[in-house]
Motif scaffolding. Sequence first.
Motif, short mmCIF file in Angstrom:
data_model
loop_
_atom_site.label_atom_id
_atom_site.label_comp_id
_atom_site.label_asym_id
_atom_site.label_seq_id
_atom_site.Cartn_x
_atom_site.Cartn_y
_atom_site.Cartn_z
N UNK A 191 -82.80 120.83 107.27
CA UNK A 191 -81.54 120.72 107.98
C UNK A 191 -80.25 121.38 107.64
N UNK A 192 -80.52 121.68 106.39
CA UNK A 192 -79.27 122.37 105.70
C UNK A 192 -79.51 123.70 105.41
N UNK A 193 -78.14 124.32 104.83
CA UNK A 193 -78.54 125.77 104.48
C UNK A 193 -78.76 125.93 102.94
N UNK A 194 -79.01 124.98 102.17
CA UNK A 194 -79.30 125.15 100.84
C UNK A 194 -78.90 123.69 100.05
N UNK A 195 -79.21 123.56 98.80
CA UNK A 195 -79.36 122.67 97.94
C UNK A 195 -78.78 122.84 96.70
N UNK A 196 -78.41 121.80 95.87
CA UNK A 196 -78.18 122.01 94.39
C UNK A 196 -79.03 120.58 94.05
N UNK A 197 -79.61 121.09 92.88
CA UNK A 197 -80.48 119.92 92.37
C UNK A 197 -80.54 119.71 90.90
N UNK A 198 -80.69 118.50 90.50
CA UNK A 198 -80.59 118.36 88.96
C UNK A 198 -82.33 117.69 88.91
N UNK A 199 -83.01 118.55 88.00
CA UNK A 199 -84.51 118.01 87.72
C UNK A 199 -84.71 117.05 86.87
N UNK A 200 -83.35 116.31 86.28
CA UNK A 200 -83.46 115.30 85.49
C UNK A 200 -83.56 114.02 86.07
N UNK A 201 -83.51 114.17 87.46
CA UNK A 201 -83.73 112.81 88.29
C UNK A 201 -85.06 112.91 88.94
N UNK A 202 -84.83 113.56 90.24
CA UNK A 202 -86.28 113.40 90.78
C UNK A 202 -87.18 114.51 90.76
N UNK A 203 -86.70 115.26 89.64
CA UNK A 203 -87.50 116.37 89.16
C UNK A 203 -88.84 115.79 88.23
N UNK A 204 -88.54 114.46 87.89
CA UNK A 204 -89.35 114.00 86.83
C UNK A 204 -89.29 114.70 85.78
N UNK A 205 -88.43 115.40 85.25
CA UNK A 205 -88.34 116.04 83.91
C UNK A 205 -87.35 115.83 83.00
N UNK A 206 -87.24 116.40 81.85
CA UNK A 206 -86.27 115.77 80.81
C UNK A 206 -84.83 116.88 80.92
N UNK A 207 -85.20 118.07 81.58
CA UNK A 207 -83.90 119.06 81.75
C UNK A 207 -84.31 119.89 82.84
#
Length: 460
Positions: A247-263
């Motif tokens: 529905x969107x034209x893009x996103x920003x994302x922190x993998x430290x949350x729902x990326x299940x990663x440490x960075x």
Amino acid sequence: MPPLIMEPFRIKAVEPIHLTTYEEREQALKAAGYNVFLLNSDDVIIDLLTDSGTGAMSARQWAAMIEGDEAYAGSRSFLRFRDVVEDLTGYRHIIPTHQGRAAERILFTNLLQPGDVVLNNIHFDTTRANIEYVGAEARDLVIAEGRVPSIRHPFKGNIDLYQLDRTLTEEGERVALVMVTVTNNSGGGQPVSLENIAAAAEIAHRHGKLFFIDACRFAENAWFIHERETSQRGRDPKSIAQEMFRLADGCTFSAKKDGLANIGGFLALNDDKLAEKCRNLLILTEGFPTYGGLAGYDLAAIAQGLEEVVQESYLRYRINSVARLAERLTEGGIPIVEPPGGHAVYIDAAALLPQIPSNEFPGLALVNALYLLGGIRTSEIGTLMFGDAAKMDLVRLAIPRRLYTDAHLAYVAETAYAAASLAHSLTGYRIVKAPPVLRHFSATFEPLQRVGQAPRLSRV
Ligand SMILES: *Cc1c(COP(=O)(O)O)cnc(C)c1O
């Protein structure tokens, strides 16, 4: 109390917890100037300071890391990362970054001019700061229910569509971007409905504006949609997430949350010209477009994490474990923000400690009592963090992903009961030394009176 949904994983490696005594914690807290940000993590039994980068990785993520390809350009780990993000989001350009705020900075630097306005349900701190850093304005338009802790509403993170349309009609010239943060972190991790995202996208596009998602907790948001949005019941959470992104034209994302990663993190978008500008700035400040400030093994861990985070068994357990902690606290008479969000439970410290005025930091008093009584590290979200602008004095218990079992969280609740039983004897704090900005990270304090004698907790 929601029935126990057992952890859908076995434990392959264990990390012993250093079980401190009350006396050791008293010393450590004093040495830290009564600011838990200044404690060493070895002095903490259960760390609920943040859910960011603190989760446990799976055996498959660790295995993927060993196979990580550290080539400077065109690394195999990047190609897998790109494929997974592309499948999930559908965006044409996938730009890895070292964490979420780097994606924000790169997007805003290329998109915004001084005086521009960005609209969002509620901007997260770093998002707001990066918008203001380029001279633009970050304006929050969450629905009214989203600002009242005691009101129950299934989607308290929704953006106010009437205000959105009105702002675009009246001040459309200045608005450069419309965003929605899922889940709404600064509003307590509250979800946004699929219907609301679709309507916000339609309004933004009708006014000719770009629409982006701050997607840090997209999977938790998809689960709430699965559970609470009648038309979406029973739908696969991954398919809900895919629709949100499309529905969107893009996103920003922190993998430290729902990326299940440490960075890690990424910026993803469809616009070719904007993507090219973003890649150029990425090369200048983060790294080549196929690693963006991350090691190949980080990209490998994130790619695997993104496949695991949308699994129904994981999400059901995750949201249930937070809800059970919330219910345990409520059953013990501890006032919390209702309903609990996806990644944290917020205790209403002002309601629990009515004898402590806000200028003596009731949130800090509770944070320090939880630490002294049970070695639990939490954070104050209130007068200490926001000064006189604070509308509430809350204590946030952020739950790292897959890190603690139901027994650990039962221990947290038991510690909170002990703190509540001593509530009348807890006193406030005064500031000894504080920096001019972001004082909650490094200020030091003095208790206005000693914390009452500790009852013995059975499980330590
Ligand atoms: C954590 C977070 C960010 C920033 O991500 P970092 O990886 O910490 O830089 C942005 N938005 C929201 C909603 C977040 O929760």
